[in-house]
Design an enzyme around this catalytic site. Structure first.
Site, PDB file in Angstrom:
ATOM      1  N   ASP A 166       0.315  -0.590  -0.229  1.00 36.12           N
ATOM      2  CA  ASP A 166      -0.054  -0.149   0.330  1.00 36.12           C
ATOM      3  C   ASP A 166       0.743   0.845   0.215  1.00 36.12           C
ATOM      4  OD1 ASP A 166       1.167   0.268   2.396  1.00 36.12           O
ATOM      5  OD2 ASP A 166      -0.523  -0.783   3.297  1.00 36.12           O
ATOM      6  N   HIS A 182       7.083  -7.113  -1.217  1.00 35.81           N
ATOM      7  CA  HIS A 182       6.107  -7.646  -2.193  1.00 35.81           C
ATOM      8  C   HIS A 182       5.772  -7.128  -3.128  1.00 35.81           C
ATOM      9  CE1 HIS A 182       5.451 -11.496   1.213  1.00 35.81           C
ATOM     10  NE2 HIS A 182       6.476 -11.486  -0.021  1.00 35.81           N
ATOM     11  N   GLY A 332       2.365  -6.933  13.788  1.00 36.47           N
ATOM     12  CA  GLY A 332       0.657  -6.907  11.950  1.00 36.47           C
ATOM     13  C   GLY A 332       0.916  -7.813  10.910  1.00 36.47           C
TER      14      GLY A 332
END
Length: 406
Positions: A166, A182, A332
């Site tokens: 993101d 990624h 997370g």
């Protein structure tokens, strides 16, 4: 008959509840205290072993090595983050309470070979991504991302590796060296010439090529179906939500969707890679949509799809970030993807203290914490299941006060 290559499928099995370490970290205040205890050694001068220092000296000679402070670990912590850190920004995760694999049992991500080989698969992918991009584009980093940057500013954290695509980390703290393990959704990359292309421009082209879909998107925005990443709320409005800006519409006419070709390949067709001479044929229809008669010029999101290999330079950068750190804190992430799990395994093999701040279980965490001594108060290991956006800013505040007193 030769077998098809094996693909590493997403790890979707339920994860056991975590064993909190130390036991006092079972409350928010206890978790904050344990995290401070875990991170506080990074405020002090490095006590790196001779073997680690030698290894880092060798690594620093590589042109790919970058520590952000000129080399050496400096006793600093490496952060490894996953989808859970972005939930507070309004994005879905994979394995949390409202995660894709938790609530959408039929979810199956597209695989790299499918995207490369199938025009129909690409149409389906881009149609869903076209609808999902709006929500991702308007989302912003949250307090946990900012806290990661603050940890870098006070010298506790030396670098960060994120599994997320993101772009919130480089946006929130451009000063902190960040490896996007990624890839990222902010750009596309051509499978033929490897040129990158802005996603915002691509999104505008998709809208022009698919006016009916654009009208549907406007309708979904008007009714509020894309105002939330909650799968139940979206499902009531006829949508299923998946991570990474992917919206599923049951029985949608995906075959009608069109997408543009790589503009670089159109302007200057690349030479054939097989050495046979000539150039790769890339063509479009009269509206500018990629023509299936083309031999290349396909644009792909600049993310690592399932079944796709992480670029060697990215893999090396991540490994060197582990080698350059004295301890690692996972935030997370359930470490369900092997590419992330193996980095923590590397840290364990180097006898580095390991910390995990994640809501819910983590893949194979017993291997990381099985030998933790009962007397540990967080300095050598910490495992807590708390909201990162709530606890990390408080951890930062305490560490800032400690540094001020030092």
């Amino acid at each position: 008959m030769p077998r098809a290559p094996l693909l590493r499928v997403p790890y979707t099995d339920p994860l056991p509840a975590p064993k909190i370490i130390p036991t006092s970290a079972s409350t928010a205040s206890g978790a904050i205290a344990a995290l401070v205890d875990f991170l506080s050694p990074s405020l002090l001068p490095s006590k790196t072993s001779t073997s680690q220092t030698t290894a880092r000296s060798k690594l620093s000679t590589s042109p790919l090595y970058s520590s952000g402070d000129g080399g050496g670990g400096g006793g600093k912590t490496l952060l490894l983050t996953g989808a859970g850190i972005s939930v507070a920004s309004g994005l879905a995760d994979y394995r949390g309470t409202n995660g894709t694999y938790t609530l959408n049992k039929t979810y199956r991500p597209i695989y790299f070979n499918e995207f490369c080989e199938s025009h129909e698969a690409r149409k389906r992918y881009w149609a869903r991504s076209f609808l999902g991009w709006t929500n991702l584009e308007k989302a912003r980093p949250n307090k946990a991302h900012e806290a990661c940057g603050d940890l870098g500013q006070i010298g506790v954290v030396g670098s960060l590796i994120t599994q997320n695509v993101d772009s919130f980390h480089p946006t929130a703290h451009p000063h902190l060296p960040t490896t996007e393990l990624h890839g990222y959704l902010r750009s596309l990359v051509c499978l033929t010439c490897r040129s990158e292309y802005p996603r915002n421009t691509f999104q505008s082209q998709l809208s022009r090529l698919n006016p009916t879909w654009a009208a549907f998107l406007a309708e979904m925005l008007a009714c509020g179906a894309l105002d939330t990443e909650n799968p139940d709320e979206r499902r009531k409005k006829g949508l299923k939500t998946n991570p990474d800006g992917d919206v599923d519409i049951p029985d949608a006419p995906y075959t009608t969707f069109r997408y543009p070709a790589c503009p670089v390949c159109l302007e200057k067709p690349p030479k054939r890679a097989d050495g046979g001479g000539g150039t790769v044929r890339v063509q479009t229809d009269r509206d500018g949509a990629w023509d299936p008669k083309s031999e290349g010029g396909v644009l792909k999101p600049a993310v690592i799809m399932f079944g796709e290999s992480i670029p060697a330079a990215t893999k090396i950068a991540a490994e060197k970030a582990v080698d350059a750190a004295d301890r690692i804190l996972v935030v997370g992430s359930s470490l369900a993807t092997y590419s992330a799990w193996r980095l923590v395994k590397m840290a364990k093999e180097r006898h580095m203290p390991i910390g995990v701040l994640n809501m819910g279980g983590v893949r194979g965490e017993d291997a990381f914490f099985g030998d933790v001594e009962a007397a540990n108060t967080g300095r050598e290991a910490v495992r807590c299941s708390e909201n990162a956006e709530k606890v990390l800013p408080q951890v930062v505040r305490i560490l800032q006060e400690m540094k001020g007193r030092g």
